[in-house]
Design a protein around this motif. Structure first.
Motif, PDB file in Angstrom:
ATOM      1  N   VAL A   8       0.834  -1.201   0.000  1.00  0.00           N
ATOM      2  CA  VAL A   8       0.000   0.000   0.000  1.00  0.00           C
ATOM      3  C   VAL A   8       0.868   1.250   0.000  1.00  0.00           C
ATOM      4  O   VAL A   8       2.010   1.233   0.457  1.00  0.00           O
ATOM      5  CB  VAL A   8      -0.968   0.027   1.210  1.00  0.00           C
ATOM      6  CG1 VAL A   8      -1.853  -1.197   1.229  1.00  0.00           C
ATOM      7  CG2 VAL A   8      -0.217   0.164   2.518  1.00  0.00           C
ATOM      8  N   LEU A   9       0.306   2.339  -0.532  1.00  0.00           N
ATOM      9  CA  LEU A   9       0.971   3.648  -0.561  1.00  0.00           C
ATOM     10  C   LEU A   9       2.415   3.524  -1.073  1.00  0.00           C
ATOM     11  O   LEU A   9       3.330   4.171  -0.565  1.00  0.00           O
ATOM     12  CB  LEU A   9       0.952   4.279   0.835  1.00  0.00           C
ATOM     13  CG  LEU A   9      -0.441   4.618   1.386  1.00  0.00           C
ATOM     14  CD1 LEU A   9      -0.372   4.972   2.868  1.00  0.00           C
ATOM     15  CD2 LEU A   9      -1.074   5.785   0.611  1.00  0.00           C
ATOM     16  N   LEU A  10       2.604   2.687  -2.089  1.00  0.00           N
ATOM     17  CA  LEU A  10       3.953   2.368  -2.565  1.00  0.00           C
ATOM     18  C   LEU A  10       4.676   3.591  -3.121  1.00  0.00           C
ATOM     19  O   LEU A  10       5.797   3.906  -2.696  1.00  0.00           O
ATOM     20  CB  LEU A  10       3.874   1.271  -3.636  1.00  0.00           C
ATOM     21  CG  LEU A  10       5.199   0.796  -4.245  1.00  0.00           C
ATOM     22  CD1 LEU A  10       6.122   0.232  -3.179  1.00  0.00           C
ATOM     23  CD2 LEU A  10       4.945  -0.245  -5.326  1.00  0.00           C
ATOM     24  N   THR A  11       4.030   4.310  -4.040  1.00  0.00           N
ATOM     25  CA  THR A  11       4.662   5.477  -4.668  1.00  0.00           C
ATOM     26  C   THR A  11       5.015   6.535  -3.637  1.00  0.00           C
ATOM     27  O   THR A  11       6.138   7.074  -3.615  1.00  0.00           O
ATOM     28  CB  THR A  11       3.719   6.088  -5.738  1.00  0.00           C
ATOM     29  OG1 THR A  11       3.369   5.067  -6.668  1.00  0.00           O
ATOM     30  CG2 THR A  11       4.381   7.241  -6.456  1.00  0.00           C
ATOM     31  N   GLU A  12       4.055   6.831  -2.747  1.00  0.00           N
ATOM     32  CA  GLU A  12       4.255   7.873  -1.732  1.00  0.00           C
ATOM     33  C   GLU A  12       5.377   7.493  -0.754  1.00  0.00           C
ATOM     34  O   GLU A  12       6.196   8.333  -0.368  1.00  0.00           O
ATOM     35  CB  GLU A  12       2.953   8.103  -0.948  1.00  0.00           C
ATOM     36  CG  GLU A  12       1.792   8.636  -1.781  1.00  0.00           C
ATOM     37  CD  GLU A  12       0.946   7.544  -2.440  1.00  0.00           C
ATOM     38  OE1 GLU A  12      -0.183   7.849  -2.853  1.00  0.00           O
ATOM     39  OE2 GLU A  12       1.415   6.385  -2.546  1.00  0.00           O
ATOM     40  N   THR A  13       5.407   6.217  -0.380  1.00  0.00           N
ATOM     41  CA  THR A  13       6.418   5.757   0.579  1.00  0.00           C
ATOM     42  C   THR A  13       7.822   5.873   0.001  1.00  0.00           C
ATOM     43  O   THR A  13       8.738   6.403   0.653  1.00  0.00           O
ATOM     44  CB  THR A  13       6.148   4.285   0.983  1.00  0.00           C
ATOM     45  OG1 THR A  13       4.845   4.193   1.563  1.00  0.00           O
ATOM     46  CG2 THR A  13       7.173   3.795   1.986  1.00  0.00           C
ATOM     47  N   ILE A  14       8.002   5.402  -1.223  1.00  0.00           N
ATOM     48  CA  ILE A  14       9.332   5.427  -1.850  1.00  0.00           C
ATOM     49  C   ILE A  14       9.780   6.870  -2.075  1.00  0.00           C
ATOM     50  O   ILE A  14      10.943   7.223  -1.832  1.00  0.00           O
ATOM     51  CB  ILE A  14       9.331   4.639  -3.184  1.00  0.00           C
ATOM     52  CG1 ILE A  14       8.909   3.194  -2.953  1.00  0.00           C
ATOM     53  CG2 ILE A  14      10.703   4.710  -3.847  1.00  0.00           C
ATOM     54  CD1 ILE A  14       9.703   2.429  -1.908  1.00  0.00           C
ATOM     55  N   GLU A  15       8.858   7.701  -2.502  1.00  0.00           N
ATOM     56  CA  GLU A  15       9.189   9.115  -2.739  1.00  0.00           C
ATOM     57  C   GLU A  15       9.661   9.785  -1.447  1.00  0.00           C
ATOM     58  O   GLU A  15      10.670  10.493  -1.425  1.00  0.00           O
ATOM     59  CB  GLU A  15       7.955   9.840  -3.293  1.00  0.00           C
ATOM     60  CG  GLU A  15       8.221  11.291  -3.673  1.00  0.00           C
ATOM     61  CD  GLU A  15       6.947  11.985  -4.178  1.00  0.00           C
ATOM     62  OE1 GLU A  15       6.786  13.163  -3.851  1.00  0.00           O
ATOM     63  OE2 GLU A  15       6.140  11.341  -4.870  1.00  0.00           O
TER      64      GLU A  15
END
Length: 311
Positions: A8-15
């Motif tokens: 979940v929230l993959l893009t936001e977490t990596i960013e």
């Protein structure tokens, strides 16, 4: 069975982890490796990814998921509460980022025999680490009525907690609980029919409460957050994804505490404590999933991401 789990929230977490190409990152709840693979894709051969999980199935799945990444990978079967000991074992003093994706995985829910789900008949287990000795059956069969009430009320935020505990104690006097379905039927009998018509499944909150108690989740989270700052390098980041209000409250308060500059009473004319902020909170409000992600992965609906950076 494949370790099926959508991060979940993959893009936001990596960013927000702001990965440095040659950095050292720890996924403290590596699961099937969903977040870990994405972190690794941001690292060069000089970077290192450490994955920790207490679930053997998760470690096996992560090993497969991460088999072709460029960076160095170290996988450890352990509880994230021992992250400092894991780093010490590898002679690593500090890292550039720590990720905690809390709660349990789709794989754990869907593997019926693990006993996490109220939807399948299975042994009443709920251990994330199957080497642990205490199961959910042990709790419902042995705890006092008042202790069961406290656990279901506090960890499940269940308003029918005392009635459910009473029904559990009465039922176990006739026959000990062994299966998830036996507990579900007892919970349904305890909650009045009118209250069962609306809202989530009647057993959802009690199962959550027992899972948290079996795995000591909140105590471990709180104690681990107390020791993360020395593990981070300057400008290193910690990202925590929570799935219910109890977890999120702990993270919010710990971050606030660590970000505080002075802890003197408000009526002190000047600061006498010499306390300094240890972290900067990156997002004051938790980041939640967009509707598109929720449509693709309903589990994302309750996810909240909080990120902080070491000063």
């Amino acid at each position: 069975m494949d370790f099926d789990h959508i991060p979940v929230l993959l893009t936001e977490t990596i960013e927000l982890l702001n990965c440095k190409k040659d950095g050292i990152y720890v996924d403290c709840t590596v699961g099937g490796g969903g977040h870990a693979v994405e972190i690794a894709s941001n690292l060069t051969a000089n970077g290192t990814l450490i994955g920790i999980d207490q679930d053997l199935a998760a470690i096996k799945a992560a090993k497969e998921s991460l088999s072709e990444v460029e960076c160095e990978v170290k996988l450890v079967r352990d509880n994230y509460k021992n992250v400092d000991k894991v780093l010490n074992k590898f002679r690593i003093d500090s890292v550039d980022g720590l990720l905690f994706d809390l709660g349990f995985s789709s794989h754990q829910i869907d593997t019926a025999q693990r006993g996490f789900s109220y939807r399948y008949e299975a042994p009443l287990d709920m251990r994330m680490d199957q080497r642990a000795s205490t199961t959910a059956a042990d709790l419902v069969n042995n705890l006092s009525q008042s202790k069961l009430t406290d656990i279901i009320a506090e960890y499940g935020e269940e308003k029918w907690a005392s009635r459910i505990a009473e029904f559990i104690v009465n039922r176990r006097q006739e026959q000990p609980f062994e299966l998830t379905t036996e507990l579900v039927e007892t919970i349904k009998a305890a909650i009045p029919a009118g209250a069962r018509r609306n809202g989530p499944h009647p057993a959802k909150r009690t199962f959550q409460a027992l899972r948290i108690a079996v795995n000591d989740e909140l105590e471990i989270l709180s104690k681990t957050l107390d020791k993360i700052v020395p593990l981070l390098r300057s400008e290193g980041r910690i990202a925590v994804i929570t799935f219910h209000s109890l977890e999120d409250r702990i993270v919010k308060h710990k971050f606030k505490e660590l970000a505080q500059d002075c802890i003197c009473p408000p009526d002190f004319p000047i600061c006498a404590c010499d306390e300094e902020s240890k972290i900067e909170i990156i997002n004051k409000q938790p980041i939640t999933a967009q509707q598109e992600e929720i449509d693709n992965n309903p589990r994302a609906r309750s996810a909240k991401l909080r990120v902080a950076e070491k000063l």
